[in-house]
Design an enzyme around this catalytic site. Sequence first.
Site, PDB file in Angstrom:
ATOM      1  N   LYS A  50       2.726 -29.473  14.813  1.00 58.32           N
ATOM      2  CA  LYS A  50       2.579 -28.024  14.967  1.00 58.32           C
ATOM      3  C   LYS A  50       3.937 -27.360  14.812  1.00 58.32           C
ATOM      4  O   LYS A  50       4.950 -27.942  15.184  1.00 58.32           O
ATOM      5  CB  LYS A  50       2.060 -27.708  16.379  1.00 58.32           C
ATOM      6  CG  LYS A  50       0.620 -28.064  16.633  1.00 58.32           C
ATOM      7  CD  LYS A  50       0.221 -27.654  18.054  1.00 58.32           C
ATOM      8  CE  LYS A  50      -1.196 -28.080  18.369  1.00 58.32           C
ATOM      9  NZ  LYS A  50      -2.215 -27.375  17.577  1.00 58.32           N
ATOM     10  N   ARG A  91     -11.212 -33.979  19.144  1.00 58.75           N
ATOM     11  CA  ARG A  91     -12.532 -34.509  18.790  1.00 58.75           C
ATOM     12  C   ARG A  91     -12.513 -36.034  18.728  1.00 58.75           C
ATOM     13  O   ARG A  91     -13.533 -36.688  18.985  1.00 58.75           O
ATOM     14  CB  ARG A  91     -13.008 -33.906  17.459  1.00 58.75           C
ATOM     15  CG  ARG A  91     -12.148 -34.227  16.275  1.00 58.75           C
ATOM     16  CD  ARG A  91     -12.357 -33.281  15.102  1.00 58.75           C
ATOM     17  NE  ARG A  91     -11.714 -31.981  15.319  1.00 58.75           N
ATOM     18  CZ  ARG A  91     -11.744 -30.975  14.445  1.00 58.75           C
ATOM     19  NH1 ARG A  91     -12.382 -31.104  13.287  1.00 58.75           N
ATOM     20  NH2 ARG A  91     -11.143 -29.849  14.706  1.00 58.75           N
TER      21      ARG A  91
HETATM   22  N1  BES Z   1      -5.429 -28.047  20.863  1.00 58.40           N
HETATM   23  C1  BES Z   1      -5.624 -27.514  19.575  1.00 58.40           C
HETATM   24  C2  BES Z   1      -6.447 -26.222  19.577  1.00 58.40           C
HETATM   25  C3  BES Z   1      -5.829 -25.053  20.292  1.00 58.40           C
HETATM   26  C4  BES Z   1      -5.099 -24.119  19.613  1.00 58.40           C
HETATM   27  C5  BES Z   1      -6.041 -24.873  21.657  1.00 58.40           C
HETATM   28  C6  BES Z   1      -4.535 -23.048  20.271  1.00 58.40           C
HETATM   29  C7  BES Z   1      -5.496 -23.784  22.320  1.00 58.40           C
HETATM   30  C8  BES Z   1      -4.749 -22.873  21.613  1.00 58.40           C
HETATM   31  C9  BES Z   1      -6.346 -28.531  18.699  1.00 58.40           C
HETATM   32  O1  BES Z   1      -6.071 -29.858  18.967  1.00 58.40           O
HETATM   33  C10 BES Z   1      -5.911 -28.290  17.291  1.00 58.40           C
HETATM   34  O2  BES Z   1      -4.757 -28.471  17.021  1.00 58.40           O
HETATM   35  N2  BES Z   1      -6.842 -27.878  16.450  1.00 58.40           N
HETATM   36  C11 BES Z   1      -6.556 -27.621  15.090  1.00 58.40           C
HETATM   37  C12 BES Z   1      -7.646 -28.263  14.251  1.00 58.40           C
HETATM   38  C13 BES Z   1      -7.350 -28.303  12.797  1.00 58.40           C
HETATM   39  C14 BES Z   1      -6.195 -29.228  12.525  1.00 58.40           C
HETATM   40  C15 BES Z   1      -8.576 -28.754  12.080  1.00 58.40           C
HETATM   41  C16 BES Z   1      -6.528 -26.114  14.894  1.00 58.40           C
HETATM   42  O3  BES Z   1      -7.287 -25.409  15.541  1.00 58.40           O
HETATM   43  O4  BES Z   1      -5.705 -25.650  14.112  1.00 58.40           O
HETATM   44 MN    MN Z   2      -4.341 -30.561  17.975  1.00 55.98          MN
END
Ligand code: BES
Ligand code: MN
Length: 501
Positions: free
Chosen positions: A276, A350
């Site tokens: 990230k 997931r």
């Molecule tokens: N933990 C994150 C989702 C999230 C984002 C929670 C902001 C709280 C605040 C999750 O693990 C994630 O990174 N999801 C990705 C999925 C994508 C890579 C398909 C996302 O939402 O960008």
């Molecule tokens: Mn994530």
Amino acid sequence: MLESLPLPSPKLTLAANPVTDAADVIVVGLAEDGSLSPTSEKTSLSEFDKATNGWITGLIKNGQIRGKQGEMTLIASPLTSGPTMFLVVGLGKKAPSRATAFDLASAAIRKLSDRNRKRVVVALGQSLPDEMHDSIVAGSIYGCEGQAIYQAEPSANVPTEIAFAGIQQTAITRGEIIGKSINHTRRLVNEPPAMIYPESFATRVTEIAKESGLQIEVWDEAKLEAEGCRGILAVGAGSSAKPRLVILKHNGGGNEAPIAIVGKGVTFDSGGLSIKPSDGMIDMKCDMAGAATVVGTMRAIAELGVKQNVIGLCGLAENMISGSCYKLGDVIETRSGKTIEILNTDAEGRVVLADTLDVAIQHSPRSMIDLATLTGACMVALGNEVAGLMPNDAPLCETVEVAAEQEGELVWQLPMFDLYDEKIKSKIADIKNVGEGRWGGAITAAKFLENFVGDVPWVHIDIAGPAFADSPKPHRDAGATGVMVRTLIRWIENASIESTR
Ligand code: BES
Ligand code: MN
Ligand code: ZN
């Protein structure tokens, strides 16, 4: 050693004579029509008014004190006995709900947190219907907890005693359990990732379980290995903090099939190799909010003695980068036997839930809910105050909507059409861990999870938006919100009512 503030634990009592007993502050309610509302005729506010020859009524008539919902006026009493200060809380025009009762009580306590107050009397009981009284108490406790848990000089003071007027002891007992349980959830989320990692999370839950009489089982990495939880292990493989799986049990329903609640417990989500950006990582200690919600709910139903069998599962891992982390292109055989292709290590929740849900369904639950800060896409769809519901069973989803409505927490259903299944088909494995592009990202994540719930009626709740707040509101600090604990308690209690019919 670094240690956070103790969880707020003000002494909760019944106020015998709210108007005459000594107190630092008395909190009273005022409806919005410029005068005392019919319901508040009986309140301590009007009794007090008599004793002061219409002092408060005069201020209201002048427009100096208003009953607009959420408006708060703090004034010093003209009398030398009884409460020193008055906090007049506007109740608004609309019929109040349990959520308003909760929020107003919390906002009042937060408003008073700027000083050390020994005894605060909350006299909102007579202004609000009986069925909201536990919410007044829960909200009062909720208002005592915030995110500033590591300050040498705490910026928010917790009253030594909160006395309630016009409320039955049963509502105090229930409200205290609910308020404290939500605060446990919030504290787990607000603690930094160096304090809360899978093992320490499991240790804290073990303590909570012991105190509230829950059965607990903790699977360490060897047990996860033996059980074939290769999804959980893969996500945790990059971290020196080893993954865990926690199973909590509340046995209140004889030999009935249990209800299962399952939570995503990624104690820090760096994104892994699909790293990230720094800004997107700042709040990622909150990525275990689903698991913390399960813990808070299990604590509450154990302490409330709900007549229902409930199991709570927390899949715990830290998503990090190292020479041993899982990689893009990896194929993992999950505990269920289904294989998953990893195309983005940031879609880790997931993968953890795949195994956690599989363990859950082995207990043959009659219904199941999972909670997860799963996707940014859900926040794009619904904003950051609404949780997304994605079910495989419409009637079950409705029971969740009903419980959320009763507690005033905001949820909205997203569609689970078959067409989305196509988007997570893999050329190499059974499924892949991301959809095609970003479109419908909350739903493709839910579709992925659906592969691991078998025939169990299930609702996935994406709490990525409402679990953690950027900025404060009158009724709560920024940081962890404890969202969905109240809804889940209500939902489980409603299930008890249904099953005795
Ligand atoms: N933990 C994150 C989702 C999230 C984002 C929670 C902001 C709280 C605040 C999750 O693990 C994630 O990174 N999801 C990705 C999925 C994508 C890579 C398909 C996302 O939402 O960008
Ligand atoms: Mn994530
Ligand atoms: Zn995550």
